[in-house]
Design a protein around this motif. Sequence first.
Motif, short mmCIF file in Angstrom:
data_model
loop_
_atom_site.label_atom_id
_atom_site.label_comp_id
_atom_site.label_asym_id
_atom_site.label_seq_id
_atom_site.Cartn_x
_atom_site.Cartn_y
_atom_site.Cartn_z
N ASN A 51 17.45 16.21 66.89
CA ASN A 51 18.05 14.94 66.53
C ASN A 51 16.96 13.89 66.37
N SER A 52 17.33 12.73 65.90
CA SER A 52 16.32 11.69 65.59
C SER A 52 15.55 11.25 66.83
N GLN A 53 16.19 11.21 67.98
CA GLN A 53 15.50 10.83 69.21
C GLN A 53 14.46 11.88 69.60
N GLU A 54 14.82 13.15 69.47
CA GLU A 54 13.87 14.23 69.78
C GLU A 54 12.69 14.21 68.82
N ILE A 55 12.96 13.93 67.55
CA ILE A 55 11.89 13.83 66.57
C ILE A 55 10.95 12.69 66.94
N GLU A 56 11.50 11.54 67.27
CA GLU A 56 10.67 10.38 67.60
C GLU A 56 9.87 10.60 68.88
N GLN A 57 10.40 11.38 69.82
CA GLN A 57 9.63 11.73 71.03
C GLN A 57 8.41 12.56 70.66
N ARG A 58 8.58 13.46 69.72
CA ARG A 58 7.46 14.30 69.27
C ARG A 58 6.48 13.49 68.42
N ALA A 60 4.30 22.70 67.78
CA ALA A 60 4.07 24.15 67.80
C ALA A 60 4.89 24.88 68.86
N ASP A 61 5.18 24.20 69.96
CA ASP A 61 5.97 24.86 71.02
C ASP A 61 7.36 25.25 70.53
N LEU A 62 7.86 24.58 69.50
CA LEU A 62 9.16 24.94 68.93
C LEU A 62 9.13 26.36 68.35
N TYR A 63 7.94 26.86 68.09
CA TYR A 63 7.76 28.19 67.51
C TYR A 63 7.07 29.14 68.48
N GLY A 64 7.05 28.78 69.76
CA GLY A 64 6.51 29.64 70.79
C GLY A 64 5.00 29.63 70.91
N ILE A 65 4.35 28.63 70.31
CA ILE A 65 2.89 28.55 70.38
C ILE A 65 2.52 27.56 71.48
N LYS A 68 -0.41 7.96 59.74
CA LYS A 68 -0.31 9.18 58.93
C LYS A 68 0.09 10.36 59.81
N VAL A 69 -0.48 10.43 61.00
CA VAL A 69 -0.11 11.46 61.98
C VAL A 69 1.39 11.36 62.28
N ALA A 70 1.86 10.16 62.52
CA ALA A 70 3.28 9.96 62.83
C ALA A 70 4.16 10.38 61.65
N ASN A 71 3.79 9.95 60.46
CA ASN A 71 4.61 10.27 59.28
C ASN A 71 4.61 11.76 58.98
N ALA A 72 3.45 12.42 59.10
CA ALA A 72 3.39 13.86 58.85
C ALA A 72 4.21 14.63 59.90
N THR A 73 4.17 14.19 61.13
CA THR A 73 4.97 14.83 62.18
C THR A 73 6.45 14.66 61.89
N ARG A 74 6.84 13.46 61.55
CA ARG A 74 8.25 13.17 61.24
C ARG A 74 8.73 14.03 60.07
N LEU A 75 7.93 14.10 59.02
CA LEU A 75 8.30 14.92 57.85
C LEU A 75 8.41 16.39 58.23
N ALA A 76 7.45 16.88 59.01
CA ALA A 76 7.45 18.29 59.40
C ALA A 76 8.68 18.66 60.22
N LEU A 77 9.21 17.70 60.95
CA LEU A 77 10.33 17.98 61.86
C LEU A 77 11.69 17.65 61.27
N GLN A 78 11.74 17.07 60.10
CA GLN A 78 13.01 16.60 59.55
C GLN A 78 14.03 17.72 59.32
N ASN A 79 13.56 18.94 59.11
CA ASN A 79 14.48 20.07 58.89
C ASN A 79 14.48 21.08 60.02
N THR A 80 13.87 20.68 61.14
CA THR A 80 13.75 21.61 62.27
C THR A 80 14.98 21.55 63.15
#
Length: 137
Positions: A3-10, A33-38, A125-137
């Motif tokens: 959810n959006s709160q979990e994304i913003e925490q990451r 990465a922990d979302l994928y067991g790394i 940029k780090v924040a935006n790339a993280t947000r984009l990467a997680l938008q469909n997770t």
Amino acid sequence: MLNSQEIEQRVLQARTLHKSGFNCSQAVFAAAADLYGIPQEQALRLAASFGGGIGGTRSVCGAVCAMCMLEGLRSGSSTPGDLKAKQANYAQVQQLLEQFKQQHGGSVICAELLQNPHNPSCNDKVANATRLALQNT
């Protein structure tokens, strides 16, 4: 799906990692990465070489590289010859790249991003790339 709160925490975790001295790629990749067991230590090592525009060369932005690696973990295939999966993954990556470009003056190249005085900071940029990467997770 996060959810959006979990994304913003990451996103905050990625910002914190970056501010603490990890490069842009490490910060983005390790925040999810922990979302994928790394485990985090392994994630930090895997992404270490992509910072500064891939090994400090100012080529493709390290945050963008990490965003793409995370998409590979999310939608990539490990089946040889799976053309359908490859095409679907490439389409997702291209969409992410376009979204990042829209947010950052039309580029994913580190040197260009750094030279543009109207571009957000690397931490943004780090924040935006993280947000984009997680938008469909």
